[in-house]
Scaffold this motif. Structure first.
Motif, PDB file in Angstrom:
ATOM      1  N   ALA A   1       0.822  -1.212   0.000  1.00  0.00           N
ATOM      2  CA  ALA A   1       0.000   0.000   0.000  1.00  0.00           C
ATOM      3  C   ALA A   1       0.854   1.259   0.000  1.00  0.00           C
ATOM      4  O   ALA A   1       0.361   2.348  -0.316  1.00  0.00           O
ATOM      5  CB  ALA A   1      -0.936   0.001   1.208  1.00  0.00           C
ATOM      6  N   GLN A   2       2.136   1.132   0.343  1.00  0.00           N
ATOM      7  CA  GLN A   2       3.051   2.268   0.290  1.00  0.00           C
ATOM      8  C   GLN A   2       3.597   2.498  -1.124  1.00  0.00           C
ATOM      9  O   GLN A   2       4.224   3.515  -1.389  1.00  0.00           O
ATOM     10  CB  GLN A   2       4.225   2.045   1.249  1.00  0.00           C
ATOM     11  CG  GLN A   2       3.820   1.953   2.711  1.00  0.00           C
ATOM     12  CD  GLN A   2       3.189   3.242   3.211  1.00  0.00           C
ATOM     13  OE1 GLN A   2       3.700   4.333   2.952  1.00  0.00           O
ATOM     14  NE2 GLN A   2       2.070   3.119   3.920  1.00  0.00           N
ATOM     15  N   GLY A   3       3.365   1.531  -2.014  1.00  0.00           N
ATOM     16  CA  GLY A   3       3.865   1.652  -3.373  1.00  0.00           C
ATOM     17  C   GLY A   3       3.063   2.648  -4.192  1.00  0.00           C
ATOM     18  O   GLY A   3       1.918   2.986  -3.859  1.00  0.00           O
ATOM     19  N   ASP A   4       3.673   3.108  -5.279  1.00  0.00           N
ATOM     20  CA  ASP A   4       3.015   4.100  -6.124  1.00  0.00           C
ATOM     21  C   ASP A   4       2.851   3.644  -7.558  1.00  0.00           C
ATOM     22  O   ASP A   4       2.335   4.386  -8.393  1.00  0.00           O
ATOM     23  CB  ASP A   4       3.838   5.402  -6.118  1.00  0.00           C
ATOM     24  CG  ASP A   4       5.187   5.222  -6.793  1.00  0.00           C
ATOM     25  OD1 ASP A   4       5.887   4.222  -6.483  1.00  0.00           O
ATOM     26  OD2 ASP A   4       5.549   6.063  -7.631  1.00  0.00           O
ATOM     27  N   ALA A   5       3.301   2.391  -7.868  1.00  0.00           N
ATOM     28  CA  ALA A   5       3.325   1.974  -9.270  1.00  0.00           C
ATOM     29  C   ALA A   5       3.160   0.461  -9.371  1.00  0.00           C
ATOM     30  O   ALA A   5       3.276  -0.271  -8.380  1.00  0.00           O
ATOM     31  CB  ALA A   5       4.652   2.392  -9.917  1.00  0.00           C
TER      32      ALA A   5
END
Length: 415
Positions: free
Chosen positions: A231-235
């Protein structure tokens, strides 16, 4: 046991060599004596630095480093390479109990098999791809960007312009495959599959040969740590060669429809095409440590949308071990390790199907559930190098026992 592992490289230049190196280390750590026969000169992975492993080289040249006419001839049959292999086996102070072949297309050719058969040592071959049956090795129509449905070496196969390079290249590979069939005819051989789909598909394609089939998962060397938080990812992240058969173009197109950035770790012929998209970031090749540092920090999911029947992409298993959900093609063997909707998603390698799966990554709490389930399910039955070595021990034991029974009966090998 004394196991001779034969591969064309001693570094992880591809999945086959990575598995060969990992299996050598795992077997040595399990107390076996390993001779690693490296066909092509070059560096060696640090994992082969173990007191139980002896590394020898056959001093072959990579087929791509040879003049075209010599590469064509030696690709079909390389007598000098076969002679060097035979001499290396004869020079070993202790005869191996078994020879395990991982790859033979870059320098060894079908000529690798007669010196192995002539010495009466049991031979096991891991089927990392489809070269044992299919001339172009991936059972894929590059001219149609779709899996093949033809019978190898049939009239339709011979006429199909399916090779990824040229018709001439296809012709050489057809010659090699025809010679391979002749070479293996009349010889019993044990083969290892790295996914269930390969057992079914290759069993059908190789019905003309006397094979005994075994199933062993590829090894995954991942230290168990706190799972990542996707959930901390952006891609969405893609790791591997940037090619159409591996679906790199599908990732870029699907991510655009889903409104997500796409990060590519790797290089290949589609690099310029992918780089033209404003939402795409291409990082090039990275060390394994840097790859997973990036994936853990950036990925809401790893995407592996192969168009071909890929047998076992290791990055999928590694992502699950790190707690990263995976969106994988239903055509790939790695899909067998994903529980759809629980640890990731398995979809057809098509833009809208992939985009639909990517849209399901938008809700953070649901994404965290996927990541936790991915980690928990992987580590419940991890495919570690030790587990891989134990599976190989079991296969080797069955092969050697069957050979002993066959030798006593004088009637060939027991099934």
């Amino acid at each position: 046991m004394h196991i001779a592992i034969l591969a064309e490289f001693a570094v992880a230049s591809g999945g086959a060599e990575k598995v060969a190196v990992e299996s050598a280390r795992g077997l040595a750590e399990a107390g076996h004596s390993v001779t690693y026969l490296q066909a092509i000169d070059g560096p060696a992975d640090a994992l082969l630095d173990h007191p139980g492993i002896t590394r020898l080289t056959l001093h072959n040249r990579d087929i791509w480093d040879r003049p075209a006419h010599r590469a064509a001839v030696s690709g079909i049959w390389d007598g000098p390479s076969a002679a060097r292999l035979g001499a290396a086996l004869d020079a070993l102070p202790v005869r191996p109990d078994l020879v395990h072949l991982h790859q033979w297309t870059r320098s060894l050719s079908p000529s690798v098999f007669p010196p192995l058969f002539a010495r009466g040592v049991p031979v096991v071959v891991t089927l990392h791809d489809y070269f044992m049956a299919c001339p172009n090795g991936v059972y894929y129509r590059f001219d149609r960007a779709a899996p093949c449905a033809l019978t190898p070496l049939s009239t339709g196969c011979l006429a199909a312009p399916c090779d990824g390079r040229s018709r001439l290249h296809k012709l050489v590979r057809v010659g090699r495959n025809a010679v391979l069939r002749t070479t293996l005819r009349g010889h019993a051989l044990d083969v290892i599959h790295v996914c269930d789909a390969s057992v079914t598909r290759m069993g059908r394609l190789l019905g003309h040969l006397d094979l005994t089939h075994h199933r062993v998962d590829n090894p995954v060397r991942v230290a168990r740590t706190e799972p990542a938080d996707p959930a901390q990812g952006d891609a969405v992240v893609y790791v591997g060669r940037l090619t159409r058969e591996k679906g790199a173009d599908l990732v870029a197109a699907a991510a655009a429809r889903a409104g997500l950035p796409a990060v590519f770790i790797g290089a290949g012929p589609l690099e310029a095409e992918l780089g033209a998209h404003p939402h795409v970031e291409i990082l090039g090749w990275r060390s394994p440590e840097a790859v997973w540092e990036t994936v853990r920090a950036r990925a809401r999911a790893l995407v592996a949308p192969s168009r071909w029947y890929e047998t076992g992409p290791l990055t999928v298993y590694e992502a699950l071990a790190h707690g990263i959900p995976v969106i994988a093609s239903v055509r790939a063997g790695a899909a067998e390790r994903i529980v759809d909707g629980v640890t990731g998603f398995t979809v057809e390698p098509e833009i809208e199907a992939l985009a639909g799966a990517m849209r399901r990554l938008s809700e953070d709490s649901g994404l965290r559930r996927l990541g936790r389930a991915a980690s928990e399910r992987y580590w419940a039955t991890p495919t570690t190098p030790a587990a891989h070595a134990a599976s190989l021990e079991a296969v080797y034991g069955r092969v050697i026992a069957a050979r002993a029974v066959a030798g006593q009966s004088g009637r060939g090998r027991a099934a």
